[in-house]
Design an enzyme around this catalytic site. Structure first.
Site, PDB file in Angstrom:
ATOM      1  N   THR A 139       0.826  -1.207   0.000  1.00  0.00           N
ATOM      2  CA  THR A 139       0.000   0.000   0.000  1.00  0.00           C
ATOM      3  C   THR A 139       0.861   1.258   0.000  1.00  0.00           C
ATOM      4  OG1 THR A 139      -1.450   1.286   1.455  1.00  0.00           O
ATOM      5  CG2 THR A 139      -0.098  -0.348   2.523  1.00  0.00           C
ATOM      6  N   ASP A 140       0.291   2.373  -0.457  1.00  0.00           N
ATOM      7  CA  ASP A 140       1.006   3.661  -0.366  1.00  0.00           C
ATOM      8  C   ASP A 140       1.078   4.152   1.082  1.00  0.00           C
ATOM      9  OD1 ASP A 140      -1.670   4.399  -0.031  1.00  0.00           O
ATOM     10  OD2 ASP A 140      -1.667   5.929  -1.594  1.00  0.00           O
ATOM     11  N   GLU A 141       0.304   3.532   1.979  1.00  0.00           N
ATOM     12  CA  GLU A 141       0.291   4.011   3.372  1.00  0.00           C
ATOM     13  C   GLU A 141       1.630   3.776   4.077  1.00  0.00           C
ATOM     14  OE1 GLU A 141      -3.263   3.531   5.639  1.00  0.00           O
ATOM     15  OE2 GLU A 141      -4.467   3.178   3.852  1.00  0.00           O
ATOM     16  N   TYR A 165      -1.733  -0.683  10.926  1.00  0.00           N
ATOM     17  CA  TYR A 165      -1.881  -1.340   9.620  1.00  0.00           C
ATOM     18  C   TYR A 165      -0.699  -1.013   8.716  1.00  0.00           C
ATOM     19  CZ  TYR A 165      -3.275  -1.720   4.709  1.00  0.00           C
ATOM     20  OH  TYR A 165      -3.282  -1.988   3.354  1.00  0.00           O
ATOM     21  N   LYS A 169       2.299  -3.479   7.181  1.00  0.00           N
ATOM     22  CA  LYS A 169       2.563  -3.658   5.748  1.00  0.00           C
ATOM     23  C   LYS A 169       4.008  -3.264   5.422  1.00  0.00           C
ATOM     24  CE  LYS A 169       0.153  -4.750   2.900  1.00  0.00           C
ATOM     25  NZ  LYS A 169      -0.219  -6.095   2.361  1.00  0.00           N
TER      26      LYS A 169
HETATM   27  P1  NAD Z   1      -9.514  -7.448   2.169  1.00  0.00           P
HETATM   28  O1  NAD Z   1      -9.496  -7.215   3.644  1.00  0.00           O
HETATM   29  O2  NAD Z   1     -10.747  -7.134   1.391  1.00  0.00           O
HETATM   30  O3  NAD Z   1      -9.137  -8.962   1.852  1.00  0.00           O
HETATM   31  C1  NAD Z   1      -8.127  -9.658   2.536  1.00  0.00           C
HETATM   32  C2  NAD Z   1      -8.314 -11.145   2.250  1.00  0.00           C
HETATM   33  O4  NAD Z   1      -7.246 -11.850   2.895  1.00  0.00           O
HETATM   34  C3  NAD Z   1      -9.623 -11.700   2.795  1.00  0.00           C
HETATM   35  O5  NAD Z   1     -10.224 -12.530   1.832  1.00  0.00           O
HETATM   36  C4  NAD Z   1      -9.183 -12.506   4.025  1.00  0.00           C
HETATM   37  O6  NAD Z   1     -10.033 -13.600   4.307  1.00  0.00           O
HETATM   38  C5  NAD Z   1      -7.797 -12.954   3.594  1.00  0.00           C
HETATM   39  N1  NAD Z   1      -6.920 -13.236   4.743  1.00  0.00           N
HETATM   40  C6  NAD Z   1      -6.723 -12.458   5.848  1.00  0.00           C
HETATM   41  N2  NAD Z   1      -5.861 -13.055   6.685  1.00  0.00           N
HETATM   42  C7  NAD Z   1      -5.479 -14.215   6.082  1.00  0.00           C
HETATM   43  C8  NAD Z   1      -4.586 -15.266   6.445  1.00  0.00           C
HETATM   44  N3  NAD Z   1      -3.920 -15.226   7.609  1.00  0.00           N
HETATM   45  N4  NAD Z   1      -4.427 -16.304   5.601  1.00  0.00           N
HETATM   46  C9  NAD Z   1      -5.101 -16.339   4.418  1.00  0.00           C
HETATM   47  N5  NAD Z   1      -5.977 -15.394   4.040  1.00  0.00           N
HETATM   48  C10 NAD Z   1      -6.157 -14.338   4.867  1.00  0.00           C
HETATM   49  O7  NAD Z   1      -8.267  -6.616   1.603  1.00  0.00           O
HETATM   50  P2  NAD Z   1      -8.086  -5.894   0.214  1.00  0.00           P
HETATM   51  O8  NAD Z   1      -8.620  -4.523   0.314  1.00  0.00           O
HETATM   52  O9  NAD Z   1      -8.564  -6.788  -0.866  1.00  0.00           O
HETATM   53  O10 NAD Z   1      -6.503  -5.776   0.159  1.00  0.00           O
HETATM   54  C11 NAD Z   1      -5.717  -6.841  -0.387  1.00  0.00           C
HETATM   55  C12 NAD Z   1      -4.248  -6.477  -0.276  1.00  0.00           C
HETATM   56  O11 NAD Z   1      -3.997  -5.264  -0.978  1.00  0.00           O
HETATM   57  C13 NAD Z   1      -3.779  -6.253   1.155  1.00  0.00           C
HETATM   58  O12 NAD Z   1      -2.486  -6.796   1.279  1.00  0.00           O
HETATM   59  C14 NAD Z   1      -3.743  -4.733   1.292  1.00  0.00           C
HETATM   60  O13 NAD Z   1      -2.767  -4.336   2.208  1.00  0.00           O
HETATM   61  C15 NAD Z   1      -3.373  -4.325  -0.107  1.00  0.00           C
HETATM   62  N6  NAD Z   1      -3.854  -2.990  -0.521  1.00  0.00           N
HETATM   63  C16 NAD Z   1      -5.164  -2.645  -0.369  1.00  0.00           C
HETATM   64  C17 NAD Z   1      -5.602  -1.404  -0.803  1.00  0.00           C
HETATM   65  C18 NAD Z   1      -7.048  -0.996  -0.706  1.00  0.00           C
HETATM   66  O14 NAD Z   1      -7.379   0.146  -1.036  1.00  0.00           O
HETATM   67  N7  NAD Z   1      -7.962  -1.869  -0.314  1.00  0.00           N
HETATM   68  C19 NAD Z   1      -4.691  -0.511  -1.361  1.00  0.00           C
HETATM   69  C20 NAD Z   1      -3.360  -0.910  -1.514  1.00  0.00           C
HETATM   70  C21 NAD Z   1      -2.953  -2.148  -1.091  1.00  0.00           C
END
Ligand code: NAD
Length: 378
Positions: A139-141, A165, A169
């Site tokens: 993430t950009d965070e 969080y 990350k």
């Molecule tokens: P989300 O919370 O919607 O989904 C996370 C998924 O991971 C869920 O399906 C959950 O069941 C699964 N999970 C959690 N813990 C687990 C474990 N221990 N073992 C296996 N599965 C597990 O998250 P998202 O928004 O889809 O984000 C996905 C990734 O992208 C993350 O790594 C997040 O940091 C990164 N990200 C998200 C954003 C955003 O805007 N949502 C932006 C940049 C990066």
């Protein structure tokens, strides 16, 4: 060439978009590994995915190294897209432990399982090991807060995470780079801005605003709502991830963004305007959706501004987002209006029941979604 992708977190918001992209628009195979926390929802994977002979699902925790080793051995992936994480900033403030467990320790356990798999692959089949990639999605965070006059984050920007969080990350990013440098594991890292789009869990800013407005409930905006975020449509992110995993340079980091710097309050106002156009009949007592906007106490440590410079990805790999914020947000609002069964089953918790019929390779107890009382980042 058709490859096998192992996607961790493929039942989450972005992971499910990646799985839909891989099955719907490529010939690649997908092995989805997800623990199905409250954020995992198999109903985000339509029949064209689940009925495909190119798709497999494993219920497992990335922190369970033995389970991951078994899955890797069976799946024999060419590419791993690591998305599984705890992802919600407010939850990390209320209870950081799960973020440390999954985002840091879980990533470490996964890296070790993957390192063993990759080393064994190199002994068996050097050319397949050569094209193997471990792509970590971040993430950009991790870069922290920007002042209004600062240039956007480039890949070289120093890490300065603010929330538990973001710190978890950042730790995972460092582990992945250390596994590259120390053990030679062929890794890539991408850092992306706020995502939005269909199948977004209703605790996050945009879906929360849409669903609260439709129910005639207050639209809670943190503080003055002047926090600036860069927004990217989730399907653009999914396309970028497949592109980087297959075309990116091993060892490199790429920022992914939408070139859409917008203040939170303006995001909420735009959601209200779109609802006025797409759903003019409002709940009783609501004259204008925007009248529901309510300012609430700001989140502790709230970053003021994030902005992403995605120029390297465009220059080196030729990637650009397809959607503007206007087009993507319109599609998103329309999707929530057209798919009430998806979000209603989250609101009444029945979506978690689907997991019970699955062949499990790991086990864990279902968690109930927490109550929402604030306006959150993506
Ligand atoms: P989300 O919370 O919607 O989904 C996370 C998924 O991971 C869920 O399906 C959950 O069941 C699964 N999970 C959690 N813990 C687990 C474990 N221990 N073992 C296996 N599965 C597990 O998250 P998202 O928004 O889809 O984000 C996905 C990734 O992208 C993350 O790594 C997040 O940091 C990164 N990200 C998200 C954003 C955003 O805007 N949502 C932006 C940049 C990066």
């Amino acid at each position: 060439m058709s490859l096998t992708f192992l996607v961790t977190g493929g039942a989450g918001f972005i992971g499910s978009a990646v799985v839909r992209e891989l099955i719907g628009n490529t010939e690649h195979r997908v092995v989805n590994v997800d623990k199905l926390t409250y954020a995992g929802n198999l109903e985000s994977l339509p029949a064209f995915v689940t009925d495909s002979a190119r798709y497999r699902f494993h219920l497992a925790d990335i922190g369970d190294r033995e389970a991951m080793a078994r899955i890797l051995e069976e799946a024999q992936p060419d590419v791993i897209l690591h998305l599984a994480a705890e992802s919600h900033v407010d939850r990390s403030i209320d209870g950081p432990a799960a973020f440390i467990d999954t985002n840091i320790v879980g990533t470490y356990q996964l890296l070790e399982a993957v390192r063993s798999y990759w080393q064994a692959l190199a002994e068996r089949d050097a050319s397949r090991a050569q094209r193997f990639r471990f792509h970590h999605i971040s993430t950009d965070e991790v870069y922290g807060d920007l002042a209004p006059e600062d240039p956007p984050f480039a890949e070289t920007h120093a890490y300065a995470p603010s929330s538990p969080y973001a710190a978890s990350k950042a730790s995972a990013d460092h582990l992945v780079r250390a596994w590259r440098r120390t053990y030679g594991l062929p890794t890539l890292v991408t850092n992306c801005s706020n995502n939005y789009g269909p199948y977004h869990f209703p605790e996050k800013l945009i879906p929360l605003m849409i669903l609260n407005a439709l129910a005639g409930k207050p639209l809670p905006v943190y503080g003055d709502g002047l926090q600036v975020r860069d927004w990217l449509y989730v399907e653009d992110h999914a396309r970028a991830l497949v592109h980087v995993a297959t075309q990116g340079e091993v060892g490199e980091t790429y920022n992914i963004g939408g070139c859409n710097e917008i203040r939170n309050i303006d995001v909420v106002r735009t959601v209200c305007q779109l609802l006025e156009a797409l759903k003019p009949e409002k709940p009783a007592g609501v004259a204008r959706y925007a009248d529901l906007i309510t300012h609430v106490t700001d989140r502790p440590g709230h970053d003021t501004r994030y902005a992403i410079d995605a120029g390297k990805l465009e220059r080196e790999l030729g990637w650009r987002p397809r959607e503007t914020f206007e087009s993507g947000l319109r599609e998103t609002v329309a999707w929530y209006l057209e798919n009430p069964q998806w979000w209603q089953r989250i609101q009444d918790h029945s979506y978690q029941g689907e997991r019970l019929g699955l062949a499990a390779t790991g086990d864990d107890a279902p968690e109930a979604p927490a109550k929402n009382d604030g306006a959150n980042d993506a």
